[in-house]
Design a protein around this motif. Structure first.
Motif, PDB file in Angstrom:
ATOM      1  N   ALA A  24      40.480  52.674  69.666  1.00 52.12           N
ATOM      2  CA  ALA A  24      40.629  52.499  67.934  1.00 52.12           C
ATOM      3  C   ALA A  24      41.757  52.046  67.691  1.00 52.12           C
ATOM      4  O   ALA A  24      42.923  52.124  67.819  1.00 52.12           O
ATOM      5  N   ARG A  65      38.205  54.436  61.980  1.00 45.61           N
ATOM      6  CA  ARG A  65      38.608  54.501  63.229  1.00 45.61           C
ATOM      7  C   ARG A  65      37.595  54.590  64.214  1.00 45.61           C
ATOM      8  O   ARG A  65      36.339  55.049  63.954  1.00 45.61           O
ATOM      9  N   GLY A  66      37.675  53.742  65.419  1.00 48.25           N
ATOM     10  CA  GLY A  66      36.727  53.837  66.357  1.00 48.25           C
ATOM     11  C   GLY A  66      36.627  55.312  67.097  1.00 48.25           C
ATOM     12  O   GLY A  66      37.510  55.968  67.021  1.00 48.25           O
TER      13      GLY A  66
END
Length: 116
Positions: free
Chosen positions: A25, A18-19
């Motif tokens: 994200a 995940r960002g």
């Protein structure tokens, strides 16, 4: 003459990929979901524009990062204990890299790159 490249990437732990910013994200669960999200981010400016609006001075953002490739493709498959992600695009890595980072953070690794 085409400048298309084939980027070979891997993601070690897709469940935690995940960002850093939840607004950017990736929220999917499967390799196919990730490939679709990346492909969409390369074909259009949606993800870039969301990121740009979050910047302190959106007008000062390097607009070369907004480049798109309507013909970009991304596919993913499970291989051993990781996910192989294949991307074919004419976009340079300097444009692909931030989109990957926005979507899945540093959870990816470039394994190889070749002319497509």
């Amino acid at each position: 003459m085409s400048n298309r490249n084939h980027y070979y990437l891997s993601v070690d732990d897709i469940r935690h990929a995940r960002g850093a910013d939840p607004a950017l994200a990736w929220q999917g669960a499967s390799p196919d979901d990730l490939a679709a999200a990346l492909q969409e981010s390369l074909r259009g400016t949606g993800l870039f524009e969301r990121w740009r609006t979050l910047q302190p001075d959106p007008d000062e953002v390097d607009m070369s990062l907004a480049a798109t490739d309507p013909q970009a493709t991304a596919s993913a498959r499970v291989a051993d204990l990781h996910v192989d992600l294949d991307v074919v695009t004419d976009l340079p890595m300097r444009v692909v890299r931030p989109r990957l980072n926005w979507l899945i953070g540093s959870s990816w690794q470039l394994r190889d790159m070749r002319a497509a």
